[in-house]
Write an enzyme that holds these catalytic residues in place. Sequence first.
Site, PDB file in Angstrom:
ATOM      1  N   ASP A 154       0.833  -1.196   0.000  1.00 17.14           N
ATOM      2  CA  ASP A 154       0.000   0.000   0.000  1.00 17.14           C
ATOM      3  C   ASP A 154       0.873   1.254   0.000  1.00 17.14           C
ATOM      4  O   ASP A 154       2.013   1.221  -0.452  1.00 17.14           O
ATOM      5  CB  ASP A 154      -0.944  -0.034   1.209  1.00 17.14           C
ATOM      6  CG  ASP A 154      -2.299   0.557   0.903  1.00 17.14           C
ATOM      7  OD1 ASP A 154      -2.347   1.761   0.596  1.00 17.14           O
ATOM      8  OD2 ASP A 154      -3.314  -0.160   0.975  1.00 17.14           O
ATOM      9  N   HIS A 227      -3.948   6.000   3.400  1.00 14.67           N
ATOM     10  CA  HIS A 227      -4.605   4.805   2.860  1.00 14.67           C
ATOM     11  C   HIS A 227      -3.998   3.521   3.416  1.00 14.67           C
ATOM     12  O   HIS A 227      -4.711   2.601   3.847  1.00 14.67           O
ATOM     13  CB  HIS A 227      -4.487   4.839   1.336  1.00 14.67           C
ATOM     14  CG  HIS A 227      -5.269   3.803   0.609  1.00 14.67           C
ATOM     15  ND1 HIS A 227      -4.802   2.528   0.374  1.00 14.67           N
ATOM     16  CD2 HIS A 227      -6.492   3.862   0.028  1.00 14.67           C
ATOM     17  CE1 HIS A 227      -5.700   1.845  -0.306  1.00 14.67           C
ATOM     18  NE2 HIS A 227      -6.736   2.631  -0.544  1.00 14.67           N
ATOM     19  N   SER A 542     -10.964  -0.895  -1.570  1.00 12.72           N
ATOM     20  CA  SER A 542      -9.744  -0.853  -0.760  1.00 12.72           C
ATOM     21  C   SER A 542     -10.039  -1.160   0.696  1.00 12.72           C
ATOM     22  O   SER A 542      -9.180  -1.671   1.413  1.00 12.72           O
ATOM     23  CB  SER A 542      -9.094   0.534  -0.849  1.00 12.72           C
ATOM     24  OG  SER A 542      -8.421   0.714  -2.060  1.00 12.72           O
TER      25      SER A 542
END
Length: 765
Positions: A154, A227, A542
């Site tokens: 990520d 994220h 996600s």
Amino acid sequence: MNIKVDSGSVVLGLLAFLFASNMCRVEAGAGDVERASTYIVHMDKSAMPNVFATHEDWYKSLLYSVKGARGQQIKEIEDSHLYTYDKVLHGFSAKLTQSELDMLEEMPGHVLTVPDPVGTMDTTHSLEFLGLSPDSGLWPASRFGDDVIVAILDTGIWPESRSFLDGGMGPVPSRWKGTCENGTAFDPGLCNRKLIGARYFNKGVVAKYGNIDHGSDFDSARDYKGHGSHTSSTVGGNYVDDVDFYGYAPGTARGVAPAGRIAMYKVLWSKGRMGSDVLAGMERAIIDGADVLSLSLGFPSSPYFQDSIALAAFEAIKRGVLVVCSAGNDGPERGYMHNGAPWIFTVGASTIDRDYAALLTLGDGTLINASSFYINTNLTGNSKISQAPLVYQSGDPACKKHLDPGTVGGTVVLCMNESSSLLQVAKSAGALALLSAINTDQLRLLWPEKDFPVVYLKSIERAALVNYASSTANPVVEIQFGMTVLGARPAPAVASFSSRGPYEASPIILKPDVIAPGVNILAAWRSNVTGEPNYKMDSGTSMSCPHVAGLSALVKAVHRDWSPAAIRSALMTTSYTVDNSNKPIVDIGYRGNPATPLDMGAGHVDPEKAIDPGLVYDLTAMDYVNFLCTLNYTTQQIQIIAHTTVSCPKGVDFGSDALNYPSFTAILKKNAAVSSSVTFKRTLTNVEEEASYYEAVVEAPKGIKVQVYPSVLEFKEKFQKLNFTLTVEAEGGTSVGDEDVRYGYLSWIDKKGHVVKSPLVALLR
């Protein structure tokens, strides 16, 4: 429901927002004993009859009425009353059974009953929605994921986040070969027994875009965006108390596998992402000893021998490592998805039973509940608009003409329009808030609104507001934002953005495999950034991907000898397709119509059933090689994927013995003069400890003939394998209409409660 209050009437109604709880409801039947749960009861203070001296006396009299009717003793009734509230809310808290609650909700003065928020343990609420319990089932059986290692590829990780503290964790598993690399603003000492690895890969990005920009990123495993911290804490974050998102969804945060170990492989950068970096990261994660790889990223669909993630994932499954990937956010149109290789566990996104609301109080006392996710970033809790003028332009109900600042400035504007551009128009005109009234009650996704307060009204709410605004000389409204709703129905529903099948590279393999929570999930974010909270709501596949990666880790912890395919099969065949209103799961992207397997795969994951699926569809690396032989790839192209010399067997055909997958997709000729059929060959493995007996139950697609042979499978011992065939046929000369997609299900059912269910899709072309 609306609540009309005037001096001469009795108050009835309901505020539709619920707080979190660990409520356990038992439906009462003959001989059943109902279980009581704690509730907070909101009352209309002005509705108290004059015979009572205090509100507490009134509230207790209501409890005597509902409980006395069921024969309870005085002390038991007194003990059921917990608190009376007068400042933070008007009402009381009490222990009630469902039937008592039903009676109470019909009594004069009742406004709203909510489950006790103290019972909420999961701030994302998605774990509670998944049915995970600390007392029984998958969590304790897996020791909460203890010693299972999940690698996340990520944007990096914020190691100081409380979600990555290692309190209560034992030594790092001895098999782990990973490390924490030094880099910009990242010292290896930041790793611990929770965050056991942190590496970064950026040579591909640097080669294409130049050196890492230290103003917008870190040349290290540190998260530049948030994220990666979000996905990592969703997979395996530790327990963190007192977490919320500007007052919404307060509670305790924790990951799906809270005792699991996580390792970050930073492959996404502010300048872009490159397949070379992703390949390098996946390879290193496999070598380091990860059990599960979680990738909330993807590339455009391409042949598998050109797909970086598919290539690395094939090597992973050869080594017994499960790879879980997001399907993409290109819905609702079908066919725009990524990560569809059959050796990848592909995850779509769905909603949970949590929503966000605002309470509107009209000048005549009417109370209206409506959807809103407005965030006042200047406040840590709820926000409120007090007694503002309400403007409704009957000559321009949709507000399509110019909004005059002289008319709407300092007011709340009611418009029969949900255009996103209207928010800015209302804001520019000086309005305080926008009430966006829509003509349909279809489901919608709510996103956090920071720039301007907006409330979305459904038909019944719309009618009440229009009636009030049109019939009142000087209408006013008060709006209380910041309400968290639990128990919202229907849920789950397929998110409109979630990518759908069929997958271009191999449409005969149904994708996505499953759906999981992916809408407004609260998890860790990057810290110490002005204007941003340390925990944040985010939506996308996600977010659903790390949920399934965490669940896969839990199943792996219980069944160490299971292959990646067996783990996926267990989570697929135990998934459900009915929502919490006992109706088929719907698709928000298609106006709330029932979702199809192309939208949700096998259905929504049900982890408590996945721990004991009964039977599994297992696969080996060689099975995937045989599948590749059906795709007309050259020997060289297959060898690129499989890393071995390949000699394709003769006679392998689509839909027959190509792959032992837990779902079925038949490509048939539409309205052909002759019959069009596909026969699937499948093998089931018994994973029960004892002999078992299963019968096939078929829900055939409309207009399609389905046959299963044999229709009974009798397993005599654990790990025994038995074969069956399933034939799907569109009979010649019979019109099947204009629909291009038909679907049904095949279930293998025993008498012990196992239902091994697989979707069956007929693509008519």
